[in-house]
Scaffold this motif. Structure first.
Motif, short mmCIF file in Angstrom:
data_model
loop_
_atom_site.label_atom_id
_atom_site.label_comp_id
_atom_site.label_asym_id
_atom_site.label_seq_id
_atom_site.Cartn_x
_atom_site.Cartn_y
_atom_site.Cartn_z
N LYS A 98 21.69 -20.19 50.25
CA LYS A 98 21.35 -19.49 49.00
C LYS A 98 20.88 -20.45 47.91
O LYS A 98 20.63 -20.02 46.78
CB LYS A 98 22.53 -18.67 48.52
N TRP A 121 31.57 -18.70 55.43
CA TRP A 121 30.90 -17.40 55.48
C TRP A 121 31.13 -16.72 56.84
O TRP A 121 31.50 -15.55 56.89
CB TRP A 121 29.39 -17.55 55.20
N ARG A 125 33.09 -13.26 56.86
CA ARG A 125 32.27 -12.06 57.15
C ARG A 125 32.89 -11.31 58.33
O ARG A 125 32.96 -10.09 58.33
CB ARG A 125 30.83 -12.49 57.43
N GLY A 312 29.10 -5.62 43.57
CA GLY A 312 29.02 -4.17 43.68
C GLY A 312 29.05 -3.41 42.37
O GLY A 312 29.02 -2.19 42.36
N VAL A 319 21.16 1.13 39.75
CA VAL A 319 20.48 2.15 40.55
C VAL A 319 20.57 3.51 39.86
O VAL A 319 19.57 4.24 39.75
CB VAL A 319 21.13 2.27 41.95
N GLN A 374 17.63 -4.23 43.24
CA GLN A 374 18.68 -5.03 42.58
C GLN A 374 19.29 -5.98 43.60
O GLN A 374 19.96 -5.50 44.50
CB GLN A 374 19.76 -4.11 42.04
N ARG A 380 16.44 -18.38 48.50
CA ARG A 380 16.82 -19.16 49.68
C ARG A 380 16.34 -20.60 49.54
O ARG A 380 15.38 -20.88 48.83
CB ARG A 380 16.18 -18.57 50.94
N PHE A 470 18.81 -3.84 50.46
CA PHE A 470 20.09 -4.53 50.66
C PHE A 470 19.90 -5.81 51.47
O PHE A 470 20.83 -6.31 52.11
CB PHE A 470 21.07 -3.59 51.38
N ARG A 475 22.98 -11.86 56.54
CA ARG A 475 23.51 -11.88 55.17
C ARG A 475 23.28 -10.57 54.44
O ARG A 475 23.37 -10.50 53.20
CB ARG A 475 22.87 -13.03 54.34
N CYS A 477 23.71 -7.03 52.71
CA CYS A 477 24.79 -6.51 51.87
C CYS A 477 25.87 -5.84 52.73
O CYS A 477 25.56 -5.04 53.60
CB CYS A 477 24.20 -5.50 50.90
N ALA A 483 27.66 1.70 48.38
CA ALA A 483 26.86 1.84 47.16
C ALA A 483 25.95 3.07 47.22
O ALA A 483 25.80 3.79 46.23
CB ALA A 483 26.02 0.58 46.96
#
Ligand code: HEM
Length: 533
Positions: A98, A121, A125, A312, A319, A374, A380, A470, A475, A477, A483
């Motif tokens: 990132k 991660w 995850r 979140g 939105v 959003q 990257r 998303f 990676r 969302c 959401a």
């Protein structure tokens, strides 16, 4: 949406100087490796007085799906092509991290999923993703409804207090109200904490907003002065930031301690059987503590929670804000949505089943995310050199890129690309309406439904990375369905009860960006109670 931008002669001179310097630096930094890539001219000056992602769009139209951009002392590659996006996000995802975003977010999110190093991660995850399964989401529907109802009650009360007024309407900043709503929902859904921010203020709420503003400030401030050791002591906004962070951390530490102390085997059994509807606390924190054992590292848990709180909250609020902004300019579409929600919600409160029936409302949410993604840009950095594939528009052979190069993947450009969307800037939820393909499979118009059968919302898989609200790949969302369902239910309940009008022309709504696209001074709307609801 207009962005005013006037330029004096003095400013023009400065602009030329800056542009020449930045072009020189781009060439020096990227050497010959990006030599054949189109370059956006006049980059640095255009960064002022206008959200960056809008300038990136103009250059996309001029230079194609992959171009380089000089940005202060750095060169960025801007990607607006689905094939190249798919390569970076999915096919060669682990060649990228990132970059600058991780630098900005690490002081806030620690080793949470967004800024975490690859090893952390992978491990987190794997632990967190199963928490977002269908039974959890089903249990969340009640939280989405209860919190939305609280907001509606508040509006009703304000209307009653205003009843002697001639207007029989109230003026509200819906952006601010949606922000409170989304905060309440994420607090309850992720760690069973009721911020109650729709109806009150508290030190924790203030600290959350303070931290969010700081994250935004850092993402738009190009010199990371907060990294200087003394900044935390001498710069007032940095002092405040550290105070805010302490308040949030203490609150989260209490919640974690409480979750560990109240761990019960009966709850663990219910979780194992996915019997979420009979759990008193169905939050993600409960899942993480109960299913993963009480010995999970507190600091890591806290980082996980704050990451989800930030990831979140403003995103979902944005939105809803843009969905209303678009609907208010299209009264016929608002009416169509109201007819749908009246039919579905008249006799019953929202459920997982009613969500399935709210097809048009769901498409409004996706269309709002297409037009106002959003965040509008994903960031990257290449960990090793790579060969980008050829795209649809521009270089068909692709480009070699060097290790360390920073990339802006413009979701905004992809979503408004004239190469993939008819009338790309128009608000047209109908563009996705369900169709049957020649072999009889039902799916969203224009996409390949066999790639993602049964999906409730159009997504990146079936659109082959033309629609990536998303992100995509490993990676992607984690809270996408959370959401989408949250926004659909909140929007449906609001439209069921109120007619909404913008208070002023749409052009007066100025747009600014940090992590999300939001308004400069709020989305001021007039709400009227619907007679037929
Ligand atoms: C990541 C968008 C809501 C949790 C992302 C990414 C996008 C995104 C585009 C990928 C970023 C990248 O690749 O650089 C959105 C939008 C939302 C939303 C538009 C609302 C409409 C949520 C919610 C949660 C959440 C409600 C949690 C409950 C996360 C997490 C990540 C993430 C944990 C990082 C995933 C990883 O790196 O493994 N989000 N998000 N998001 N989002 Fe969301």
């Amino acid at each position: 949406i207009r962005c005013q931008h006037t330029e004096t002669d003095e400013r023009k001179q400065k602009r030329n100087l800056l542009d020449n310097a930045s072009n020189l630096l781009t060439n020096l930094l990227t050497g010959g490796s990006l030599g054949s890539m189109p370059t956006a001219e006049g980059a640095v000056s255009d960064l002022f007085g206008r959200p960056l992602f809008l300038s990136l769009y103009d250059w996309f139209i001029e230079h194609g799906g992959v171009y380089k951009l000089a940005f202060g002392p750095k060169a960025f590659i801007v990607v607006s092509d689905p094939i190249v996006a798919r390569h970076i996000l999915r096919e060669n995802a682990f060649n990228y991290d990132k970059g600058v975003l991780a630098d900005i977010l690490e002081p806030i999110m620690g080793k949470g999923l967004i800024p975490a190093d690859l090893d952390t991660w992978r491990q987190r995850r794997r632990v967190i993703a199963p928490g977002f399964h269908a039974s959890y989401l089903e249990a969340m529907v009640e939280i989405f409804s209860t919190c939305s109802e609280r907001l509606i009650s508040k509006f009703n009360q304000q209307l009653e207090e205003n009843v002697s007024g001639e207007q029989q309407s109230i003026l509200v900043d819906l952006e601010a109200e949606f922000s409170s709503l989304a905060l309440d929902i994420i607090g309850l859904g992720v760690f069973n904490y009721d911020f109650g921010s729709v109806t009150k203020e508290s030190p924790v709420i203030k600290a959350v907003y303070g931290t969010l503003y700081e994250a935004e400030h850092r993402s738009t401030f190009y010199v990371p002065y907060w990294k200087f050791p003394l900044a935390k002591w001498i710069v007032p906004r940095q002092q405040k930031f550290h105070k805010d962070l302490k308040v949030i951390n203490e609150c989260l530490d209490d919640l974690i301690r409480n979750a560990k102390e109240t761990r019960q085997e009966t709850d663990v059994e219910k979780l194992q059987q996915r019997d979420y509807l009979n759990l008193k606390d169905a939050s993600l924190l409960r899942f993480l503590v109960d299913m993963r054992g009480a010995d999970v590292d507190d600091r890591q848990l806290r980082d996980d929670l704050i990451t989800m709180l930030i990831a979140g909250h403003e995103t979902t609020a944005a939105v809803l804000t843009w969905a209303i902004f678009l609907l208010a300019q299209n009264p016929a579409k608002m009416k169509k949505a109201q007819e749908e929600v009246d039919l579905i919600l008249k006799a019953r409160s929202p459920s997982f089943e009613s969500l399935k029936a709210l097809q048009y409302t769901r498409l409004i949410i996706v269309e709002a995310l297409r037009l106002y993604p959003q965040p509008p840009l994903l960031i990257r950095r290449a960990l090793n050199s790579d060969k980008l594939p050829g795209g649809y528009k521009g270089d068909k052979d692709g480009y070699e890129i060097p290790k360390g190069v920073d990339i802006f993947l413009s979701v905004y450009n992809l979503h408004r690309s004239p190469y993939f969307w008819d009338n790309p800037h128009d608000f047209d939820p109908e563009r996705f309406l369900v169709q049957k393909t020649s072999d009889g499979i039902e799916g969203w118009a224009g996409f390949d439904p066999s790639r993602s059968p049964g999906a409730l919302y159009p997504n990146e898989i079936m659109s082959d990375f033309a629609l990536i609200p998303f992100g995509g790949g490993p990676r992607k969302c984690l809270g996408d369905q959370f959401a989408l369902m949250e926004s659909t239910i909140s929007l449906a309940l609001l439209l069921h009860k109120f007619d909404v009008e913008l208070n002023g022309p749409p052009e007066s709504v100025e747009l600014v960006t940090g992590a999300t696209i939001h308004t400069k001074s709020g989305l001021w709307c007039r709400l009227r109670k619907r007679v037929d609801s």
